[in-house]
Write a protein that holds these residues in place. Structure first.
Motif, PDB file in Angstrom:
ATOM      1  N   ILE A   1      35.100 -54.082  -3.504  1.00  0.00           N
ATOM      2  CA  ILE A   1      35.133 -53.112  -2.408  1.00  0.00           C
ATOM      3  C   ILE A   1      36.132 -52.019  -2.777  1.00  0.00           C
ATOM      4  O   ILE A   1      37.290 -52.319  -3.077  1.00  0.00           O
ATOM      5  CB  ILE A   1      35.553 -53.783  -1.082  1.00  0.00           C
ATOM      6  CG1 ILE A   1      34.676 -55.019  -0.794  1.00  0.00           C
ATOM      7  CG2 ILE A   1      35.472 -52.769   0.054  1.00  0.00           C
ATOM      8  CD1 ILE A   1      33.210 -54.750  -0.648  1.00  0.00           C
TER       9      ILE A   1
ATOM     10  N   ALA B   1      30.693 -50.644   5.144  1.00  0.00           N
ATOM     11  CA  ALA B   1      30.173 -50.188   3.849  1.00  0.00           C
ATOM     12  C   ALA B   1      29.890 -48.692   3.834  1.00  0.00           C
ATOM     13  O   ALA B   1      28.854 -48.242   3.336  1.00  0.00           O
ATOM     14  CB  ALA B   1      28.914 -50.979   3.478  1.00  0.00           C
TER      15      ALA B   1
ATOM     16  N   ALA C   1      34.484 -53.737   4.736  1.00  0.00           N
ATOM     17  CA  ALA C   1      33.387 -54.342   3.981  1.00  0.00           C
ATOM     18  C   ALA C   1      32.098 -54.340   4.788  1.00  0.00           C
ATOM     19  O   ALA C   1      31.015 -54.057   4.259  1.00  0.00           O
ATOM     20  CB  ALA C   1      33.767 -55.763   3.577  1.00  0.00           C
TER      21      ALA C   1
ATOM     22  N   ASN D   1      24.071 -55.023   3.389  1.00  0.00           N
ATOM     23  CA  ASN D   1      24.577 -53.689   3.694  1.00  0.00           C
ATOM     24  C   ASN D   1      24.699 -52.882   2.395  1.00  0.00           C
ATOM     25  O   ASN D   1      24.413 -53.394   1.307  1.00  0.00           O
ATOM     26  CB  ASN D   1      25.886 -53.768   4.486  1.00  0.00           C
ATOM     27  CG  ASN D   1      27.087 -54.197   3.647  1.00  0.00           C
ATOM     28  OD1 ASN D   1      27.023 -54.349   2.427  1.00  0.00           O
ATOM     29  ND2 ASN D   1      28.216 -54.398   4.311  1.00  0.00           N
TER      30      ASN D   1
ATOM     31  N   PHE E   1      27.052 -52.152   0.493  1.00  0.00           N
ATOM     32  CA  PHE E   1      27.914 -52.754  -0.524  1.00  0.00           C
ATOM     33  C   PHE E   1      27.283 -53.993  -1.163  1.00  0.00           C
ATOM     34  O   PHE E   1      27.842 -54.565  -2.092  1.00  0.00           O
ATOM     35  CB  PHE E   1      29.263 -53.146   0.077  1.00  0.00           C
ATOM     36  CG  PHE E   1      30.221 -52.018   0.289  1.00  0.00           C
ATOM     37  CD1 PHE E   1      30.055 -50.791  -0.320  1.00  0.00           C
ATOM     38  CD2 PHE E   1      31.335 -52.190   1.118  1.00  0.00           C
ATOM     39  CE1 PHE E   1      30.954 -49.754  -0.129  1.00  0.00           C
ATOM     40  CE2 PHE E   1      32.241 -51.160   1.317  1.00  0.00           C
ATOM     41  CZ  PHE E   1      32.060 -49.936   0.695  1.00  0.00           C
TER      42      PHE E   1
END
Length: 216
Positions: free
Chosen positions: A4, A114, A111, A147, A149
């Motif tokens: 991340i 995203a 996170a 998502n 990420f």
């Protein structure tokens, strides 16, 4: 684990009408909630009433999750993050350790979002198991769309423990839960929703996922 990137995240609490911004360094975040197979492999335990290897582990307390993080670190030859004292109350986080840990609330929300700005990163039925589509039971992790990420089930399926105290002045040692679960209505499955629970409680729609700091 998914990398991340560093950046800010704005958090808010509807109860207190407070907002605050946290600047985060880069970190690593589990692509999935910890499932029952992994939990059993590391701890030898299967605490969940509804059993399935790829179902998210549930009915685990915050302390259970902390203990798992240390055990997983030792299993993989990493430095455990947490010192667990005999009194079962206080806990120390070694920020220089490279092992597994619970995400902070800010890390969790960054996170989950995203890079998106709305309450969800997609259509709820496509990204989450919640009361409207779950048949009131958990489902295997990774069954919905990720998502941006590449993270699955950050909304729905099970609530996830975070490291943080919820509001120690009002609720004492209660810790933060995020994400919503399979038994929740749609309004609870939003990136900004905060819930709390006592760190010793074990609930059938509460699990967790792991994070790691990127140690220089």
């Amino acid at each position: 684990m998914i990398d991340i990137p560093a950046g800010p995240v704005e958090l808010s609490d509807r109860r207190t009408q407070r907002t605050w911004v946290v600047e985060l360094p880069p970190y690593r975040f589990g692509a999935f909630p910890v499932d029952q197979e992994q939990y059993a492999r590391v701890t030898g335990l299967r605490p969940s009433t509804i059993v399935g290897d790829q179902l998210p582990v549930s009915e685990v307390s915050w302390w259970d999750a902390i203990t798992f993080c240390n055990a997983l670190s030792e299993h993989e030859g990493l430095a455990p993050v947490y010192s667990l004292p005999d009194d079962g109350e206080s806990i120390n986080w070694d920020t220089s350790a490279d092992g597994y840990r619970l995400p902070t609330e800010a890390e969790w929300e960054r996170a989950c979002r995203a890079g998106t700005t709305g309450p969800r990163y997609g259509s709820l039925d496509e990204i989450a198991w919640y009361r409207g589509n779950s048949e009131e039971r958990p489902h295997d992790v990774g069954g919905k769309q990720p998502n941006p990420f590449g993270l699955y089930d950050t909304l729905g399926n099970v609530w996830e423990w975070c490291w943080d105290f919820y509001d120690p002045e009002v609720y004492g040692t209660y810790r933060v839960l995020r994400g919503g679960g399979w038994f929740d209505e749609h309004w609870s499955c939003r990136a900004g929703v905060r819930r709390r629970s006592h760190p010793t409680f074990r609930v059938d729609d509460v699990g967790f996922r792991v994070a790691r700091s990127l140690i220089p």
